[in-house]
Design a protein around this motif. Structure first.
Motif, PDB file in Angstrom:
ATOM      1  N   ARG A  26       0.827  -1.210   0.000  1.00 18.35           N
ATOM      2  CA  ARG A  26       0.000   0.000   0.000  1.00 18.35           C
ATOM      3  C   ARG A  26       0.863   1.262   0.000  1.00 18.35           C
ATOM      4  O   ARG A  26       0.561   2.252  -0.671  1.00 18.35           O
ATOM      5  N   GLU A  27       1.970   1.220   0.745  1.00 20.48           N
ATOM      6  CA  GLU A  27       2.912   2.351   0.801  1.00 20.48           C
ATOM      7  C   GLU A  27       3.492   2.630  -0.586  1.00 20.48           C
ATOM      8  O   GLU A  27       3.549   3.780  -1.028  1.00 20.48           O
ATOM      9  N   GLN A  32       3.995   6.050  -5.158  1.00 17.42           N
ATOM     10  CA  GLN A  32       4.180   6.149  -6.604  1.00 17.42           C
ATOM     11  C   GLN A  32       3.080   6.983  -7.254  1.00 17.42           C
ATOM     12  O   GLN A  32       3.338   7.700  -8.226  1.00 17.42           O
ATOM     13  N   ASP A  33       1.892   6.922  -6.714  1.00 14.68           N
ATOM     14  CA  ASP A  33       0.801   7.775  -7.184  1.00 14.68           C
ATOM     15  C   ASP A  33       1.150   9.253  -6.996  1.00 14.68           C
ATOM     16  O   ASP A  33       0.937  10.071  -7.894  1.00 14.68           O
ATOM     17  N   LEU A  34       1.683   9.581  -5.826  1.00 17.09           N
ATOM     18  CA  LEU A  34       2.081  10.960  -5.529  1.00 17.09           C
ATOM     19  C   LEU A  34       3.249  11.394  -6.412  1.00 17.09           C
ATOM     20  O   LEU A  34       3.323  12.559  -6.821  1.00 17.09           O
ATOM     21  N   GLN A  35       4.146  10.471  -6.722  1.00 17.33           N
ATOM     22  CA  GLN A  35       5.266  10.793  -7.614  1.00 17.33           C
ATOM     23  C   GLN A  35       4.752  11.080  -9.025  1.00 17.33           C
ATOM     24  O   GLN A  35       5.166  12.062  -9.655  1.00 17.33           O
ATOM     25  N   ARG A  41       8.309  14.836  -5.509  1.00 21.53           N
ATOM     26  CA  ARG A  41       9.222  15.092  -6.623  1.00 21.53           C
ATOM     27  C   ARG A  41      10.425  14.173  -6.684  1.00 21.53           C
ATOM     28  O   ARG A  41      10.840  13.753  -7.754  1.00 21.53           O
ATOM     29  N   HIS A  42      11.028  13.928  -5.538  1.00 26.86           N
ATOM     30  CA  HIS A  42      12.239  13.103  -5.479  1.00 26.86           C
ATOM     31  C   HIS A  42      12.187  12.219  -4.240  1.00 26.86           C
ATOM     32  O   HIS A  42      11.664  12.631  -3.206  1.00 26.86           O
ATOM     33  N   ILE A  43      12.775  11.024  -4.364  1.00 29.12           N
ATOM     34  CA  ILE A  43      12.916  10.140  -3.212  1.00 29.12           C
ATOM     35  C   ILE A  43      14.257   9.413  -3.336  1.00 29.12           C
ATOM     36  O   ILE A  43      14.581   8.890  -4.414  1.00 29.12           O
ATOM     37  N   TRP A  44      15.031   9.448  -2.269  1.00 34.03           N
ATOM     38  CA  TRP A  44      16.317   8.768  -2.218  1.00 34.03           C
ATOM     39  C   TRP A  44      16.382   7.905  -0.970  1.00 34.03           C
ATOM     40  O   TRP A  44      16.009   8.346   0.122  1.00 34.03           O
ATOM     41  N   ARG A  45      16.859   6.708  -1.130  1.00 35.64           N
ATOM     42  CA  ARG A  45      17.102   5.819   0.015  1.00 35.64           C
ATOM     43  C   ARG A  45      18.376   6.273   0.711  1.00 35.64           C
ATOM     44  O   ARG A  45      19.341   6.677   0.060  1.00 35.64           O
ATOM     45  N   VAL A  46      18.404   6.182   2.033  1.00 36.76           N
ATOM     46  CA  VAL A  46      19.599   6.478   2.805  1.00 36.76           C
ATOM     47  C   VAL A  46      20.355   5.158   2.964  1.00 36.76           C
ATOM     48  O   VAL A  46      19.812   4.197   3.514  1.00 36.76           O
ATOM     49  N   HIS A  65       1.051  17.842   5.425  1.00 34.57           N
ATOM     50  CA  HIS A  65       0.621  17.053   6.584  1.00 34.57           C
ATOM     51  C   HIS A  65      -0.382  15.972   6.179  1.00 34.57           C
ATOM     52  O   HIS A  65      -0.272  14.822   6.613  1.00 34.57           O
ATOM     53  N   ASP A  66      -1.337  16.333   5.346  1.00 35.12           N
ATOM     54  CA  ASP A  66      -2.337  15.362   4.887  1.00 35.12           C
ATOM     55  C   ASP A  66      -1.679  14.216   4.121  1.00 35.12           C
ATOM     56  O   ASP A  66      -2.027  13.051   4.314  1.00 35.12           O
ATOM     57  N   ILE A  67      -0.731  14.546   3.257  1.00 35.66           N
ATOM     58  CA  ILE A  67      -0.033  13.517   2.479  1.00 35.66           C
ATOM     59  C   ILE A  67       0.756  12.591   3.401  1.00 35.66           C
ATOM     60  O   ILE A  67       0.661  11.363   3.313  1.00 35.66           O
TER      61      ILE A  67
END
Length: 96
Positions: A26-27, A32-35, A41-46, A65-67
């Protein structure tokens, strides 16, 4: 408005495997929908951590906050939010 969001995930070790798989699926779909929609806009793994650093492009604090509170992993996250402003020395016009 742009936001730098650091998310550390802390799933309980005793979370049943089927529940874990469901939350993660679900996550993934939600993020991915939001992307695709341009909000995330961007997501990086640490490296070496169950964590990410992301850039969100949303209207205001309330939308962010809602997102974030809608994330299936939200109950298991420690989140740090930093609002971003365009730097006066920036040369790219498309980063605002």
């Amino acid at each position: 408005m742009l936001y730098h969001v650091a998310m550390d995930v802390r799933l309980p070790r005793d979370l049943p495997a089927d529940e874990r798989a469901d939350i993660l699926a679900r996550e993934r779909a939600y993020s991915q929908d939001l992307q695709r929609g341009g909000k995330w806009r961007h997501i990086w793994r640490v490296a070496g951590q169950y964590a990410n650093v992301s850039i969100f492009d949303v209207a205001d604090n309330a939308e962010l906050h809602d997102i974030l509170s809608g994330l299936p992993l939200f109950p298991f996250m420690e989140i740090t939010v930093t609002p971003l402003l365009r730097h006066p020395s920036a040369i790219r016009e498309d980063d605002s």
